[in-house]
Design a protein around this motif. Structure first.
Motif, PDB file in Angstrom:
ATOM      1  N   PRO A 250       0.828  -1.204   0.000  1.00 14.67           N
ATOM      2  CA  PRO A 250       0.000   0.000   0.000  1.00 14.67           C
ATOM      3  C   PRO A 250       0.860   1.251   0.000  1.00 14.67           C
ATOM      4  N   GLU A 251       0.320   2.345  -0.553  1.00 14.32           N
ATOM      5  CA  GLU A 251       1.128   3.565  -0.680  1.00 14.32           C
ATOM      6  C   GLU A 251       0.444   4.782  -0.072  1.00 14.32           C
ATOM      7  N   MET A 252      -0.589   4.576   0.733  1.00 17.47           N
ATOM      8  CA  MET A 252      -1.271   5.690   1.367  1.00 17.47           C
ATOM      9  C   MET A 252      -1.310   5.445   2.876  1.00 17.47           C
ATOM     10  N   PRO A 253      -0.888   6.389   3.699  1.00 17.86           N
ATOM     11  CA  PRO A 253      -0.834   6.166   5.152  1.00 17.86           C
ATOM     12  C   PRO A 253      -2.149   5.726   5.777  1.00 17.86           C
ATOM     13  N   TYR A 254      -3.273   6.133   5.215  1.00 14.91           N
ATOM     14  CA  TYR A 254      -4.545   5.683   5.778  1.00 14.91           C
ATOM     15  C   TYR A 254      -4.707   4.174   5.585  1.00 14.91           C
ATOM     16  N   THR A 255      -4.311   3.667   4.412  1.00 14.22           N
ATOM     17  CA  THR A 255      -4.357   2.227   4.184  1.00 14.22           C
ATOM     18  C   THR A 255      -3.418   1.515   5.141  1.00 14.22           C
ATOM     19  N   TRP A 256      -2.258   2.103   5.406  1.00 11.39           N
ATOM     20  CA  TRP A 256      -1.336   1.522   6.386  1.00 11.39           C
ATOM     21  C   TRP A 256      -2.007   1.415   7.754  1.00 11.39           C
ATOM     22  N   GLY A 257      -2.749   2.446   8.121  1.00 10.10           N
ATOM     23  CA  GLY A 257      -3.436   2.443   9.404  1.00 10.10           C
ATOM     24  C   GLY A 257      -4.475   1.336   9.494  1.00 10.10           C
ATOM     25  N   LEU A 258      -5.212   1.110   8.398  1.00  8.62           N
ATOM     26  CA  LEU A 258      -6.197   0.029   8.392  1.00  8.62           C
ATOM     27  C   LEU A 258      -5.513  -1.327   8.552  1.00  8.62           C
ATOM     28  N   LEU A 259      -4.395  -1.514   7.865  1.00 10.31           N
ATOM     29  CA  LEU A 259      -3.672  -2.785   7.965  1.00 10.31           C
ATOM     30  C   LEU A 259      -3.075  -2.974   9.353  1.00 10.31           C
ATOM     31  N   SER A 260      -2.591  -1.894   9.949  1.00  4.98           N
ATOM     32  CA  SER A 260      -1.973  -1.985  11.273  1.00  4.98           C
ATOM     33  C   SER A 260      -2.987  -2.287  12.364  1.00  4.98           C
ATOM     34  N   LYS A 301       7.267  14.221   6.899  1.00  7.16           N
ATOM     35  CA  LYS A 301       8.132  13.762   5.807  1.00  7.16           C
ATOM     36  C   LYS A 301       7.818  14.482   4.499  1.00  7.16           C
ATOM     37  N   VAL A 302       6.806  15.356   4.528  1.00  2.91           N
ATOM     38  CA  VAL A 302       6.432  16.140   3.349  1.00  2.91           C
ATOM     39  C   VAL A 302       6.881  17.572   3.562  1.00  2.91           C
ATOM     40  N   PRO A 303       7.575  18.170   2.587  1.00  2.00           N
ATOM     41  CA  PRO A 303       8.105  19.535   2.765  1.00  2.00           C
ATOM     42  C   PRO A 303       7.007  20.567   3.026  1.00  2.00           C
ATOM     43  N   GLY A 304       7.292  21.520   3.898  1.00  2.00           N
ATOM     44  CA  GLY A 304       6.382  22.633   4.159  1.00  2.00           C
ATOM     45  C   GLY A 304       5.064  22.167   4.758  1.00  2.00           C
ATOM     46  N   ASP A 305       4.007  22.903   4.431  1.00  2.00           N
ATOM     47  CA  ASP A 305       2.678  22.559   4.939  1.00  2.00           C
ATOM     48  C   ASP A 305       1.783  22.071   3.807  1.00  2.00           C
ATOM     49  N   LEU A 306       2.385  21.330   2.864  1.00  2.00           N
ATOM     50  CA  LEU A 306       1.668  20.861   1.678  1.00  2.00           C
ATOM     51  C   LEU A 306       0.461  20.007   2.059  1.00  2.00           C
ATOM     52  N   CYS A 307       0.633  19.132   3.062  1.00  2.00           N
ATOM     53  CA  CYS A 307      -0.470  18.239   3.454  1.00  2.00           C
ATOM     54  C   CYS A 307      -1.678  19.019   3.971  1.00  2.00           C
ATOM     55  N   ARG A 326      -3.604   8.761  -3.299  1.00  2.00           N
ATOM     56  CA  ARG A 326      -3.749  10.190  -3.091  1.00  2.00           C
ATOM     57  C   ARG A 326      -2.886  10.564  -1.880  1.00  2.00           C
ATOM     58  N   CYS A 327      -1.615  10.939  -2.149  1.00  2.00           N
ATOM     59  CA  CYS A 327      -0.697  11.235  -1.048  1.00  2.00           C
ATOM     60  C   CYS A 327       0.473  12.069  -1.562  1.00  2.00           C
ATOM     61  N   HIS A 328       0.976  12.980  -0.702  1.00  2.00           N
ATOM     62  CA  HIS A 328       2.116  13.826  -1.075  1.00  2.00           C
ATOM     63  C   HIS A 328       3.460  13.161  -0.808  1.00  2.00           C
ATOM     64  N   LEU A 329       3.498  12.013  -0.117  1.00  6.03           N
ATOM     65  CA  LEU A 329       4.769  11.358   0.180  1.00  6.03           C
ATOM     66  C   LEU A 329       5.500  11.007  -1.122  1.00  6.03           C
ATOM     67  N   ALA A 330       6.788  11.326  -1.170  1.00  8.07           N
ATOM     68  CA  ALA A 330       7.572  11.078  -2.383  1.00  8.07           C
ATOM     69  C   ALA A 330       8.000   9.621  -2.507  1.00  8.07           C
ATOM     70  N   ASN A 331       8.213   8.940  -1.364  1.00 11.70           N
ATOM     71  CA  ASN A 331       8.703   7.562  -1.388  1.00 11.70           C
ATOM     72  C   ASN A 331       7.894   6.685  -0.437  1.00 11.70           C
TER      73      ASN A 331
END
Length: 352
Positions: A250-260, A301-307, A326-331
């Motif tokens: 998965p590549e979206m932190p919300y999905t990570w939260g569901l899995l965790s 981990k995202v530059p500035g206040d982009l999120c 849908r995420c601003h994380l680069a990696n």
């Protein structure tokens, strides 16, 4: 995700409910497609827009109190703006829905068989009452109701929870619909009955070659049934792709939260679940930027206040075509393996 020839095509769907406190935008610019014989799993917390979007597919929202924009095509028929006679012809025939609470969905004053027979006669007006009753018994038998010849005359309260759910499936499939929407079909059922219901849905899907949308909080159900997964948060799609990729990479932190948040039966008895902090946002005044950013542990981990200021676009992820996030994380994959996977499944990290 963009197959114009699919049986179900949802494009830029938005559903808004006007209230005295302001508009509640329950679904925002949602798009997905689903072909015959395929299963789409829609996951997310309560209030993420899962059921609202699926009810829109059947035209179940009050047109006078709901603002719906975008497009929903079922077998080539445009649902948005369709008149009531057209919707009645569509519901139960081309598309059917298994509701979450079978006891509430079945009328308590009418016998189960009568309700199934009525659903059949609505779309087969030339069928006699005897033919409709015979069809109801046939469907109850097909979904595994014991002694269907006698149980057809029972009232809903005389059925167990699992049997009521089976009766709802029988009602949904009595007209051989091409699209079946199952909204939390195993809620409040014990584990063995859940497995039986899921096996039944899969068997019937193979028999009828239906397209199936299954709405659930249970990622175990998704892993078993779905070909693709749509992850929703605050009315938006935040990740979409093949089931294996969504569950493994998965590549979206919300999905990570569901899995965790899923218990691991192989973990130590002292192992703790890792819940998603905070609560889902109010759709009356959702957060600016990425709606998940107030609860996200990776904003730094995202530059500035982009999120906080810019809504991420739904872009192709590292896994290639068909997987969008849908995420601003680069990696995101590197962060997932280094921080999330290392905590919830360290053995997988060590093996790789």
């Amino acid at each position: 995700m963009n197959d114009p020839d699919a049986f179900l095509v949802v494009e830029d769907l938005s559903v808004e409910f006007p209230t005295p406190d302001g508009p509640v935008r329950a679904v925002n610019n949602l798009s997905y497609t689903l072909g015959l014989g395929q299963t789409l799993g829609i996951v997310g917390e309560s209030g993420s827009g899962k059921s609202v979007s699926s009810m829109a597919v059947l035209g179940l929202h009050d047109a006078d109190r709901t603002k719906i924009t975008g497009s929903i095509r079922v077998g080539g028929t445009e649902v948005v703006g369709l008149n009531e006679p057209g919707l009645r012809k569509l519901r139960g025939n081309s598309v059917a829905m298994i509701f979450q609470d079978a006891l509430a969905a079945l009328h308590p004053f009418y016998r189960v068989g009568s309700q199934l027979a009525e659903a059949y006669q609505v779309h087969h007006p030339s069928a006699s009452r005897r033919d409709a009753r015979r069809k109801a018994i046939e469907m109850l038998d097909r979904v595994g109701i014991p002694q269907p010849d006698s149980r057809v005359d029972d009232f809903p309260h005389q059925f167990s929870g699992g049997m009521r759910q089976r009766a709802m499936i029988a009602m949904g499939l009595i007209n051989d619909p091409s699209l079946l929407i199952a909204d939390e079909p195993t809620t409040a059922l014990d584990v063995t009955v859940q497995a039986q219901i899921l096996d039944l849905l899969q068997d019937l899907q193979r028999e009828f070659n239906s397209a199936v949308v299954i709405i659930t909080h249970d990622l175990g159900v998704i892993a078993e049934m779905a070909d693709e997964v749509l992850v929703m948060y605050a009315g938006r799609c935040v990740e979409y792709g093949p089931t294996k990729e969504i569950l493994v990479s998965p590549e979206m932190p919300y999905t990570w939260g569901l899995l965790s948040s899923i218990p691991d039966v192989s973990a130590d008895i002292d192992a703790r679940l890792i819940p998603i902090p905070g609560n889902p946002p109010s759709l009356l005044s959702p957060p600016s930027g990425c709606s998940f950013h107030p609860r996200c542990a990776h904003v730094d981990k995202v530059p500035g206040d982009l999120c906080a200021t810019q809504l991420p676009e739904l872009l192709e992820g590292s896994n290639g075509p068909g997987h969008v996030k849908r995420c601003h994380l680069a990696n995101p994959q590197e962060v997932f393996r280094r921080e999330v996977l290392a905590e919830i499944a360290p053995d997988l990290v060590e093996e790789s």
